[in-house]
Each structure stands twice: as structure tokens, then as C-alpha cells.
Scaffold this motif. Sequence first.
Motif, PDB file in Angstrom:
ATOM      1  N   SER A 152       0.833  -1.195   0.000  1.00  0.00           N
ATOM      2  CA  SER A 152       0.000   0.000   0.000  1.00  0.00           C
ATOM      3  C   SER A 152       0.869   1.247   0.000  1.00  0.00           C
ATOM      4  O   SER A 152       2.002   1.241   0.510  1.00  0.00           O
ATOM      5  N   ILE A 153       0.332   2.309  -0.569  1.00  0.00           N
ATOM      6  CA  ILE A 153       1.072   3.567  -0.620  1.00  0.00           C
ATOM      7  C   ILE A 153       1.382   4.044   0.794  1.00  0.00           C
ATOM      8  O   ILE A 153       0.490   4.137   1.642  1.00  0.00           O
ATOM      9  N   ALA A 166      -8.162   1.976   2.634  1.00  0.00           N
ATOM     10  CA  ALA A 166      -6.782   2.167   2.198  1.00  0.00           C
ATOM     11  C   ALA A 166      -6.738   2.894   0.857  1.00  0.00           C
ATOM     12  O   ALA A 166      -5.876   3.750   0.630  1.00  0.00           O
ATOM     13  N   ALA A 167      -7.677   2.569  -0.032  1.00  0.00           N
ATOM     14  CA  ALA A 167      -7.732   3.255  -1.324  1.00  0.00           C
ATOM     15  C   ALA A 167      -8.076   4.725  -1.149  1.00  0.00           C
ATOM     16  O   ALA A 167      -7.486   5.599  -1.798  1.00  0.00           O
ATOM     17  N   ALA A 168      -9.028   5.029  -0.274  1.00  0.00           N
ATOM     18  CA  ALA A 168      -9.403   6.424  -0.026  1.00  0.00           C
ATOM     19  C   ALA A 168      -8.244   7.196   0.586  1.00  0.00           C
ATOM     20  O   ALA A 168      -7.989   8.357   0.212  1.00  0.00           O
ATOM     21  N   LYS A 169      -7.533   6.571   1.514  1.00  0.00           N
ATOM     22  CA  LYS A 169      -6.370   7.228   2.138  1.00  0.00           C
ATOM     23  C   LYS A 169      -5.296   7.516   1.094  1.00  0.00           C
ATOM     24  O   LYS A 169      -4.723   8.618   1.063  1.00  0.00           O
ATOM     25  N   ALA A 170      -5.020   6.545   0.245  1.00  0.00           N
ATOM     26  CA  ALA A 170      -4.015   6.728  -0.800  1.00  0.00           C
ATOM     27  C   ALA A 170      -4.440   7.828  -1.771  1.00  0.00           C
ATOM     28  O   ALA A 170      -3.623   8.656  -2.194  1.00  0.00           O
ATOM     29  N   ALA A 171      -5.716   7.862  -2.123  1.00  0.00           N
ATOM     30  CA  ALA A 171      -6.199   8.863  -3.062  1.00  0.00           C
ATOM     31  C   ALA A 171      -6.084  10.276  -2.481  1.00  0.00           C
ATOM     32  O   ALA A 171      -5.726  11.225  -3.195  1.00  0.00           O
TER      33      ALA A 171
END
Length: 274
Positions: free
Chosen positions: A221-222, A262-267
Motif C-alpha cells: 500500500s502507498i 486504504a484506497a481512499a487514504k491513498a487517493a
Amino acid sequence: MFNPRLGCSSISFRHQDLPEALRTIAGLGFEEIDLGALPGVCDHVPYDLDAEAVATVTAEVVASGLRVRSVNGDIGDLNAMLDADAQSARNRHLDALLTLAACTGAKALVLPCGALGHEPVRSLDEDLDTIAAQLIAAKQRADDFDVELWTESLHFLRFCWNLELAELLARRLSGSGVGIVMDFSHIVAAGEEPLEYLKRHQGRIAHVHLRDAVPGNINLSIGNGQADFAAGLGALAAAGYAGHFSLELETRDVTHGERPAAAAKAASFITDLI
């Protein structure tokens, strides 16, 4: 909510079927996707892509309201030696993917930079020549569909897996109109530097994939790896890059339940950097 140039690959939610993955991505606030069509990696697009399958996938994408930036596909090992029948089968598969790209309004079809594996079928130069020839022929066919043709190079798991091989392929593609997709995770996993990659591919990059990595591992993850996204995105902006980005979060360090957050945090993190 997020920068409109930042999309999310459907590969990020490959554990869900396509309609559910699209609902998840739209629900997070994304407006754009890369559509995964990679056998063995993401089954959102059937490998046997007949007219009915194209119509079904297209309808599901249109119903989601999401734009499609690219279809990320695979038509087989591009450095393989094919007889006439095998080449005809490849051409039919290519046409099916291009039809899907055109029907979904995708800007481009993305193809790999050679086979899975680093060893040549014949020799390094002959394999690179073959890969380039296949990509150029695919680009010429893509022109008939009003779709661009890009290749993801370098790719840590594929034949063009490091800076040297990616540059040798890019030289062979010079002037062909085939675009290059940069993936931060594959560069870092190969032990290479994204800023050096950018120097060697200035003006060639058509699209950017975002995921984190450490040498030897592309599935982080980023924020959990060693990719310097601030420096890389800053260098892209300084070089005048005006293309789009896609989170391709095929990660192994979160559970499926944790993946949307996790996707929302990375975005949010990437949006602040763009």
C-alpha cells in the motif's frame, strides 16, 4: 473529492465481481477507472471476449457512471514466436479488446512489455525487436478503433523488467505512437530510481500507475514502501506531464475489508501531491 486526473484501477478490487467493484470505486468518490483485463490477475473482463461479453462489460461500466481511462489487457507473450494460426488468434483477441476499449470510451488499450519472465526466447535483441514489432502492429490496428496503444514498461515481472531493457524497448518504439505507462511500484521493486526512469523517458509517458514497493515486492500500500511519490510526481509536473494517474492497489498488506479505506487514504495523499 479527489483530483479528477486520479482514477482507480478495477484491479484494486479484483476480489469483487465487476459491478460490485465499480460500485465500490464510485462510492469512494472516484470518477475514472482503468479497467483490468489481465488473465490470472483480474477477471473483470472475460478472457474469451466475444461480442456478448463485450456488450455485458460495456453495459456494466456505463451503468456505473465512471469514465474509463484505459483497458489494461494482455494478448499473450509478445516475444513468443507464433505461427500463422497463433498470430491470427492473437489478432482476434486484440480486436476484441480494442472493441471493448472503444465501446467503453477508453482512451487507450495497455499491453505488457513482453512475457512473464526475464529470460529471452531467442536473444535479448531479437526478443526486443519482436516485442516492439508486435506493439507497433497493435498500435496500427488500434488506430482503426480510434484508441491509443500504450505499453507498461518497465514491469518487474515481465521481460523489460529494468531501466536498461525499458529504455531499449522505448528506443525501438520511438516515433511509432506507442505510449509508455510508468508504474512506480515496478521501478522500485526492480531496485531502480523513479527519477532516473523519468529522465530516460521524458516526453514518452502517457499514463502513470501508483502503488508502493520495496526491492523485490510490488504489492504494498502507498506509504508502506520506499517509493518517493512527492519527488516523482513533482518531477512529472516539472517536466510538463499533463496525463492521468491510476491507483493500482493490488496490495497484499491489507485485508479485503480494509481495502476501501486504504484506497481512499491513498487517493487523498496523492491528490495533495498532484
